[in-house]
Design a protein around this motif. Structure first.
Motif, PDB file in Angstrom:
ATOM      1  N   ASP A  74       0.849  -1.200   0.000  1.00  0.00           N
ATOM      2  CA  ASP A  74       0.000   0.000   0.000  1.00  0.00           C
ATOM      3  C   ASP A  74       0.883   1.248   0.000  1.00  0.00           C
ATOM      4  OD1 ASP A  74      -1.849   1.984   0.356  1.00  0.00           O
ATOM      5  OD2 ASP A  74      -2.564   1.299   2.303  1.00  0.00           O
ATOM      6  N   THR A  75       0.794   2.065  -1.056  1.00  0.00           N
ATOM      7  CA  THR A  75       1.626   3.279  -1.129  1.00  0.00           C
ATOM      8  C   THR A  75       1.192   4.354  -0.142  1.00  0.00           C
ATOM      9  OG1 THR A  75       0.234   4.112  -2.923  1.00  0.00           O
ATOM     10  CG2 THR A  75       2.250   2.923  -3.545  1.00  0.00           C
ATOM     11  N   SER A  76       0.092   4.139   0.555  1.00  0.00           N
ATOM     12  CA  SER A  76      -0.330   5.101   1.579  1.00  0.00           C
ATOM     13  C   SER A  76       0.180   4.731   2.969  1.00  0.00           C
ATOM     14  CB  SER A  76      -1.867   5.206   1.619  1.00  0.00           C
ATOM     15  OG  SER A  76      -2.355   5.762   0.427  1.00  0.00           O
ATOM     16  N   PHE A  77       0.864   3.600   3.093  1.00  0.00           N
ATOM     17  CA  PHE A  77       1.449   3.230   4.386  1.00  0.00           C
ATOM     18  C   PHE A  77       2.664   4.119   4.624  1.00  0.00           C
ATOM     19  CE2 PHE A  77       4.646   0.378   6.573  1.00  0.00           C
ATOM     20  CZ  PHE A  77       4.117   0.557   7.842  1.00  0.00           C
ATOM     21  N   ARG A  78       2.606   4.969   5.648  1.00  0.00           N
ATOM     22  CA  ARG A  78       3.650   5.960   5.919  1.00  0.00           C
ATOM     23  C   ARG A  78       4.121   5.856   7.361  1.00  0.00           C
ATOM     24  NH1 ARG A  78       4.727   7.156   0.648  1.00  0.00           N
ATOM     25  NH2 ARG A  78       2.917   8.061  -0.437  1.00  0.00           N
ATOM     26  N   PRO A  79       5.045   4.936   7.622  1.00  0.00           N
ATOM     27  CA  PRO A  79       5.546   4.770   8.999  1.00  0.00           C
ATOM     28  C   PRO A  79       6.476   5.916   9.378  1.00  0.00           C
ATOM     29  CG  PRO A  79       6.747   3.334   7.507  1.00  0.00           C
ATOM     30  CD  PRO A  79       5.688   4.009   6.684  1.00  0.00           C
ATOM     31  N   VAL A  80       5.984   6.876  10.148  1.00  0.00           N
ATOM     32  CA  VAL A  80       6.753   8.084  10.447  1.00  0.00           C
ATOM     33  C   VAL A  80       7.392   8.072  11.826  1.00  0.00           C
ATOM     34  CG1 VAL A  80       5.415   9.522   8.873  1.00  0.00           C
ATOM     35  CG2 VAL A  80       4.678   9.284  11.250  1.00  0.00           C
ATOM     36  N   GLN A  81       6.918   7.182  12.712  1.00  0.00           N
ATOM     37  CA  GLN A  81       7.468   7.166  14.069  1.00  0.00           C
ATOM     38  C   GLN A  81       7.105   5.839  14.728  1.00  0.00           C
ATOM     39  OE1 GLN A  81       9.772   7.872  16.194  1.00  0.00           O
ATOM     40  NE2 GLN A  81       9.447  10.105  16.164  1.00  0.00           N
ATOM     41  N   PHE A  82       7.792   5.540  15.831  1.00  0.00           N
ATOM     42  CA  PHE A  82       7.588   4.284  16.547  1.00  0.00           C
ATOM     43  C   PHE A  82       7.552   4.557  18.046  1.00  0.00           C
ATOM     44  CE2 PHE A  82      10.052   3.692  12.727  1.00  0.00           C
ATOM     45  CZ  PHE A  82       9.413   2.670  12.065  1.00  0.00           C
ATOM     46  N   ALA A  83       7.120   3.548  18.806  1.00  0.00           N
ATOM     47  CA  ALA A  83       7.149   3.669  20.261  1.00  0.00           C
ATOM     48  C   ALA A  83       7.233   2.282  20.866  1.00  0.00           C
ATOM     49  CB  ALA A  83       5.904   4.391  20.778  1.00  0.00           C
ATOM     50  N   ASN A  84       8.007   2.165  21.937  1.00  0.00           N
ATOM     51  CA  ASN A  84       8.007   0.946  22.740  1.00  0.00           C
ATOM     52  C   ASN A  84       6.803   0.988  23.668  1.00  0.00           C
ATOM     53  OD1 ASN A  84      10.659  -0.701  22.362  1.00  0.00           O
ATOM     54  ND2 ASN A  84      11.313   1.443  22.349  1.00  0.00           N
ATOM     55  N   GLY A  85       6.019  -0.074  23.667  1.00  0.00           N
ATOM     56  CA  GLY A  85       4.767  -0.061  24.416  1.00  0.00           C
ATOM     57  C   GLY A  85       4.844  -0.736  25.771  1.00  0.00           C
ATOM     58  N   PRO A  86       3.852  -0.482  26.629  1.00  0.00           N
ATOM     59  CA  PRO A  86       3.791  -1.129  27.948  1.00  0.00           C
ATOM     60  C   PRO A  86       3.724  -2.643  27.867  1.00  0.00           C
ATOM     61  CG  PRO A  86       2.231   0.700  27.811  1.00  0.00           C
ATOM     62  CD  PRO A  86       2.740   0.460  26.431  1.00  0.00           C
ATOM     63  N   ASP A  87       3.223  -3.165  26.740  1.00  0.00           N
ATOM     64  CA  ASP A  87       3.100  -4.610  26.575  1.00  0.00           C
ATOM     65  C   ASP A  87       4.371  -5.247  26.027  1.00  0.00           C
ATOM     66  OD1 ASP A  87       3.072  -3.627  24.018  1.00  0.00           O
ATOM     67  OD2 ASP A  87       1.056  -4.333  23.514  1.00  0.00           O
ATOM     68  N   GLY A  88       5.421  -4.452  25.830  1.00  0.00           N
ATOM     69  CA  GLY A  88       6.692  -4.997  25.353  1.00  0.00           C
ATOM     70  C   GLY A  88       6.816  -5.088  23.860  1.00  0.00           C
ATOM     71  N   ASN A  89       5.823  -4.583  23.105  1.00  0.00           N
ATOM     72  CA  ASN A  89       5.848  -4.638  21.653  1.00  0.00           C
ATOM     73  C   ASN A  89       6.239  -3.290  21.058  1.00  0.00           C
ATOM     74  OD1 ASN A  89       4.910  -7.411  21.172  1.00  0.00           O
ATOM     75  ND2 ASN A  89       3.029  -6.713  22.179  1.00  0.00           N
ATOM     76  N   LEU A  90       6.520  -3.325  19.750  1.00  0.00           N
ATOM     77  CA  LEU A  90       6.863  -2.104  19.037  1.00  0.00           C
ATOM     78  C   LEU A  90       5.627  -1.589  18.321  1.00  0.00           C
ATOM     79  CD1 LEU A  90       9.305  -0.257  18.246  1.00  0.00           C
ATOM     80  CD2 LEU A  90       9.378  -1.545  16.095  1.00  0.00           C
ATOM     81  N   TYR A  91       5.307  -0.311  18.544  1.00  0.00           N
ATOM     82  CA  TYR A  91       4.165   0.327  17.914  1.00  0.00           C
ATOM     83  C   TYR A  91       4.640   1.160  16.725  1.00  0.00           C
ATOM     84  CZ  TYR A  91       1.061  -1.161  21.651  1.00  0.00           C
ATOM     85  OH  TYR A  91       0.319  -1.923  22.518  1.00  0.00           O
ATOM     86  N   VAL A  92       3.882   1.080  15.636  1.00  0.00           N
ATOM     87  CA  VAL A  92       4.218   1.767  14.398  1.00  0.00           C
ATOM     88  C   VAL A  92       3.158   2.832  14.129  1.00  0.00           C
ATOM     89  CG1 VAL A  92       4.680   1.520  11.934  1.00  0.00           C
ATOM     90  CG2 VAL A  92       5.249  -0.348  13.508  1.00  0.00           C
ATOM     91  N   ILE A  93       3.593   4.068  13.966  1.00  0.00           N
ATOM     92  CA  ILE A  93       2.674   5.171  13.683  1.00  0.00           C
ATOM     93  C   ILE A  93       2.632   5.384  12.175  1.00  0.00           C
ATOM     94  CG2 ILE A  93       2.194   7.613  14.077  1.00  0.00           C
ATOM     95  CD1 ILE A  93       3.841   7.365  16.657  1.00  0.00           C
ATOM     96  N   ASP A  94       1.451   5.152  11.605  1.00  0.00           N
ATOM     97  CA  ASP A  94       1.260   5.265  10.156  1.00  0.00           C
ATOM     98  C   ASP A  94       0.428   6.517   9.880  1.00  0.00           C
ATOM     99  OD1 ASP A  94       0.667   4.996   7.477  1.00  0.00           O
ATOM    100  OD2 ASP A  94      -0.683   3.273   7.752  1.00  0.00           O
ATOM    101  N   MET A  95       1.065   7.558   9.320  1.00  0.00           N
ATOM    102  CA  MET A  95       0.341   8.780   8.991  1.00  0.00           C
ATOM    103  C   MET A  95      -0.664   8.550   7.863  1.00  0.00           C
ATOM    104  SD  MET A  95       2.020  12.520   8.385  1.00  0.00           S
ATOM    105  CE  MET A  95       1.078  14.018   8.685  1.00  0.00           C
ATOM    106  N   ASN A  96      -0.415   7.530   7.060  1.00  0.00           N
ATOM    107  CA  ASN A  96      -1.334   7.065   6.022  1.00  0.00           C
ATOM    108  C   ASN A  96      -1.761   8.178   5.075  1.00  0.00           C
ATOM    109  OD1 ASN A  96      -4.087   5.501   5.054  1.00  0.00           O
ATOM    110  ND2 ASN A  96      -2.472   4.152   5.784  1.00  0.00           N
TER     111      ASN A  96
END
Length: 984
Positions: free
Chosen positions: A367-389
């Motif tokens: 998907d050319t609209s997937f725009r991963p601009v930032q990330f965060a380590n979460g309380p659950d131990g996983n990596l979160y991906v911020i997609d401006m889309n």
């Protein structure tokens, strides 16, 4: 009726859920993720839009920064939109957020958020705010400006302050992008604003005071478990900060390389494995670049598959993934719709980021609209991906105008997704509510393997300032099994003002090198009052870890110069001094004592004859000369004079470094007082230099070195040589080098020499000569005398130079220039702009316009191989449109970017430098002068610095360009072909 309403409501909810599930399925089906993982959608529109950053509070609520203004200034139908902070909540603990509340609204260009004391710090240029909900309705009802002065660049999409992260030092850290702003702490009006240009920003949330540190990133800041910081730029995926420039600040005599160093193995050209189709406009832009019709590198003819929009660099610090992933570095590449993963490995005192996933990306989308601009380590131990889309993630300014018309630059501005990447077998845990935890429970959480838990617990302990935590913290610092916990406990103790000598001494002997590194940093503030700590540091010169020895080289600078300390420096130098970063660390600590260390090292003949050893000795000599401490200088000279004839080359190089770094008056006095002692060496150097400077058969480099060395002679002894070097028969580089060397003298005869040669000089050389003459007030007066007498034409001084002279520190000189050029009185800008509107309607001729550029503009701008690159890069100027370009030419002061403002620096030596500030660090300023050359001066040698408040580009160019010529110039500028610019 009630039953019918309930049925309708239930049906509506089921319909919304069905639509959401279909949307989730469509989005998730576009991804390819590393085997062993899956990607989950945890939040999307309508709960949020245009997300660019997020933070989790202590109770697991997610605060999302929304930035709908992105590219809005380029939209065909501009909308008055503002950003906001959304609070998302997972009310049923299933890992998906189902409730959304606008926590803060009406924010201008928000770019970062961090949780603190029940509220939020929010970056929204020009301010950093603190917002808090005090009545429990889920919306912030207090909104306080904490810091102000941040700047958002004109027509740029890069936020000036971004990525707020909690650091081990109990401070929030931020990336400052290209802001170059003057920031002040609102709560402390007595403190002067401070420039944050190209530096990092950190602040204490309790005192609301800020400090500056090393920086140099664009959008994204990462901090690993050990506190090491990483940045990124569009084309530079992972940059490591090699040092904290507070160490440079204590040594004003040291010039240093940029602290942010690209560590990705392939850098920008790392091969990326894109799986999405290339957008039409991207292919067309590459075609235009290939054909030379639009600025920017053509990247070898490729339109994708390399880093062009690297953003959001993040270190994975969770505990929900396999252990081998902890410490991996992730970078978003939204232009290529993927996420790159690097594996960090030691390399000298630094690291290298190697591709971790062979032949593929950790995460990629079709998907050319997937725009991963930032990330965060979460309380659950996983990596979160911020997609401006967004349909378009590039700044619209980087698209050719003809393509921009065909693109909806704000397409997708009501979309936005947040994903998390989890193991295939991940099961949602019940997350703790740390806001309800006791102090004792928070202390225990410092042993948690998830970095989010440690960071949040450390922050809450700092907020509470509950000293009942101290005994347990001391036990953790001494006995915790996990080394990161021992190190973190030390910093938390420091934040409670409870870090004791015993804990530090124990940590300085810890079996984990990184714990010793942090113990050294924490000991710095205490070594001057603790003999035990001082002795321990002096005993660590043989530490087995290079990383510890690197930190030790910095930390020893907090000790007073002594034979014992200097001996440790000498030992570290012999062992590790060949590493450029170790050399920097050692020199940073030797604001005092460089001469003594030189003396200790110079006793070792093998060391001074070793190539790396000789290089470091030259650096020590240079620093000793700059410091100007007589005892240290004498120590260096005494050592040099003892060297044998076989070491003549090293001896000369070190002596010249010592002399060159001395302030001018100090050097002249030193040469006079040591005339007989230095005569054999200097006499030989100068005799050889005279012959080599004039020998046209020698390589040019050798001649230029010889000319530079002639600057150490009294001017009367080399006047004839310089007179010959300025003859037209000499090649241009020789004449230029001669002029630059002359600028270091003070003799009044130099002005007479240059003015007598003026008629024989080319226009380019006259510009160089003018810069030399204008560097000293007495010479400037002689130049004005010559202009008044007609010996030198008034037009030989560029309009930019005339305007700078009108604001010269010497008021008498400024007055003379104002009278001399009184007929250049400037008309009102609005009237001039209006008069030239007809130039917009004419069809100018490009060849004639190029000639106008060469005649009028090339002194400060360079295009197509013509001119001098002093002022703004004009390769993209056609993007402004004809009317905008005309306004900029005729009224350059209407809107002046700070980087193009003119400044005047008065040095202690009496020299005057005028131009633009091209670069600055904690210790030095680089000035780009009107002739295109750059001069870097130490701040300690600057007596006065002031801005003219005006653009370096002068007003009044209409005196040289009539309306027809302006039409030609505009046509030429609108036809500009490719430049070299890296962009999204």
């Amino acid at each position: 009726m009630r039953s019918l309403c309930l049925s309708l409501l239930t049906g509506l909810i089921l319909l919304q859920n069905a639509v959401a599930d279909e949307k989730t399925t469509d989005a998730l089906s576009s991804f390819q993720v590393k085997p062993g993982f899956r990607i989950e959608l945890v939040a999307s529109e309508p709960l949020l839009r245009d997300p660019v950053a997020l933070a989790f509070d202590e109770n697991g609520r997610m605060f999302v920064v929304e930035y709908p203004e992105y590219n809005q200034q380029f939209a065909k139908d501009k909308q008055p939109v503002t950003g906001s902070i959304r609070m998302l909540e997972d009310t049923d603990d299933d890992g998906r957020y189902d409730k959304s509340t606008v926590y803060v609204s009406d924010l201008a260009a928000p770019s970062a958020v961090a949780c603190y004391n029940g509220g939020l710090f929010v970056a929204a240029a020009p301010d950093l705010l603190f917002c808090k909900d005090t009545n429990g309705d889920g919306k912030a009802d207090t909104r306080e400006v904490v810091f102000t002065g941040l700047r958002r660049l004109e027509n740029r999409t890069d936020p000036s302050l971004n990525t707020l992260l909690w650091g081990l030092d109990n401070r929030f850290h931020a990336c400052t992008s290209y802001s170059g702003a003057e920031v002040r702490a609102v709560k402390h009006p007595d403190e002067r604003p401070r420039s944050i240009g190209n530096r990092g920003f950190l602040f204490d949330p309790r005192t609301l005071r800020f400090d500056l540190t090393s920086g140099g990133g664009q959008h994204g800041l990462a901090i690993d478990d050990w506190g090491q910081e990483f940045l990124c730029n569009n084309s530079s995926p992972v940059k490591m900060l090699m040092y904290d420039d507070r160490y440079l600040a204590r040594n004003p005599y040291l010039k240093a390389p940029a602290p942010a160093v690209e560590i990705t193995e392939g850098g920008k050209h790392t091969q990326l494995f894109r799986i999405s189709p290339e957008e039409y406009w991207r292919q067309e832009r590459t075609r235009l670049r290939n054909e030379g019709k639009f600025r920017g590198s053509n990247e070898g003819g490729k339109s994708s598959g390399f880093f062009t929009a690297a953003t959001g660099v993040t270190i994975y610090r969770g505990d929900a993934w396999p252990a081998e992933y902890r410490g991996s570095v992730f970078v978003g590449e939204p232009a290529n719709n993927l996420v790159f993963r690097g594996k960090l490995e030691p390399k000298g005192v630094g690291l290298v980021a190697k591709r971790a996933d062979a032949g593929r990306e950790f995460l990629a989308s079709t998907d050319t609209s997937f725009r991963p601009v930032q990330f965060a380590n979460g309380p659950d131990g996983n990596l979160y991906v911020i997609d401006m889309n967004r349909d378009l993630i590039e700044g619209a300014m980087f698209l050719p105008p003809e393509l921009l018309k065909k693109v909806n630059v704000t397409g997708g501005d009501r979309r936005g997704r947040i994903y998390r990447i989890v193991r295939d077998d991940f099961q949602q845990p019940k997350l703790p509510r740390l806001g309800e935890a006791t102090t004792a429970e928070l202390v225990k959480l410092l042993a948690h393997r998830n970095g989010w838990h440690r960071d949040t617990a450390a922050r809450l302990l700092y907020e509470r300032q509950d000293r009942s935590a101290v005994p347990a913290l001391k036990r953790l610092a001494a006995e915790a099994e996990y080394p990161v916990t021992r190190m973190t406990a030390l910093h938390v103790l420091d934040g409670l003002d409870a870090l004791d000598e015993a804990s530090l001494l124990r940590a300085l002997k810890d079996n984990e090198p990184q714990v010793r590194v942090h113990a050294l940093r924490l000991a710095e503030a205490r070594v001057k009052t603790s003999t035990a700590l001082r002795d321990r540091l002096l005993a660590m010169g043989d530490d087995p870890s290079l990383r510890v020895r690197y930190q030790l080289a910095f930390s020893l600078g907090e000790l007073v110069s002594s034979p014992e300390r200097n001996q440790v420096f000498a030992e570290l130098t012999v062992r590790d001094g060949s590493d450029q970063w170790m050399e920097l660390a050692l020199l940073s600590s030797l604001a005092k004592g460089a001469g003594s260390v030189f003396e200790a090292l110079a006793r070792q003949k093998d060391y001074r004859q070793w190539k790396q050893g000789a290089r470091f000795l030259i650096a020590l000599a240079r620093q000793t000369g700059a410091a100007g401490q007589q005892q240290e200088t004498e120590a260096v000279l005494k050592s040099l004079l003892a060297w044998s004839d076989t070491e003549r080359q090293q001896q000369e190089a070190a002596l010249l470094a010592l002399l060159a770094a001395q302030p001018e008056k100090t050097r002249r006095a030193f040469l006079t007082s040591h005339q007989q002692t230095l005569k054999p060496i200097l006499g030989r150097i100068l005799e050889e230099s005279r012959a080599e400077a004039l020998n046209t058969k020698l390589p040019l480099k050798q001649r230029l070195t010889a000319i530079e060395r002639l600057g150490f002679a009294p001017f009367r002894e080399v006047q004839e040589v310089f007179s010959e070097l300025l003859e037209p028969q000499q090649v241009n580089p020789v004449q230029v080098s001669a002029m630059l060397t002359l600028s270091d003298f003070q003799d009044e005869q130099i002005a007479k020499l240059l003015i007598s040669r003026w008629a024989k000089m080319t226009p380019a050389l006259r510009t160089k000569a003018a810069e030399v003459l204008l560097s000293r007030a007495a010479w400037s007066g002689a130049l004005i005398d010559a202009i008044e007498a007609g010996t030198i034409g008034r037009g030989d001084l560029s309009p930019a130079r005339v305007e700078l002279l009108k604001q010269h520190p010497d008021k008498t000189l400024a007055s003379r220039v104002s009278k001399l050029y009184a007929d250049r009185a400037l008309a009102r800008r609005d009237e001039v702009v209006q008069q030239y509107q007809e130039s917009l309607k004419r069809n100018g001729a490009v060849p004639q316009g190029k000639a106008v550029f060469k005649k009028v503009c090339s002194a400060c701008h360079r295009l197509e191989g013509v001119g001098t690159a002093v002022g703004a890069d004009l390769k993209a100027i056609r993007d402004r449109g004809k009317a905008g370009v005309l306004l900029h030419i005729l009224d350059p002061n209407r809107e002046v970017k700070p980087q193009y403002m003119s400044y005047t620096l008065v040095l202690e030596s009496g020299q005057v430098l005028s131009g633009m500030i091209a670069n600055e660090s904690v210790n030095s300023i680089t000035v780009r002068k009107p002739d295109g050359t750059e001069t870097t001066v130490l701040r300690i040698n600057i007596e006065e610095i002031r801005s003219s408040g005006l653009s370096f580009m002068p007003e009044g160019l209409e005196k040289q360009i009539d309306k027809a010529a302006m039409a030609d110039l505009l046509s030429y500028l609108m036809s500009l072909q490719a430049g070299q610019e890296t962009s999204r």
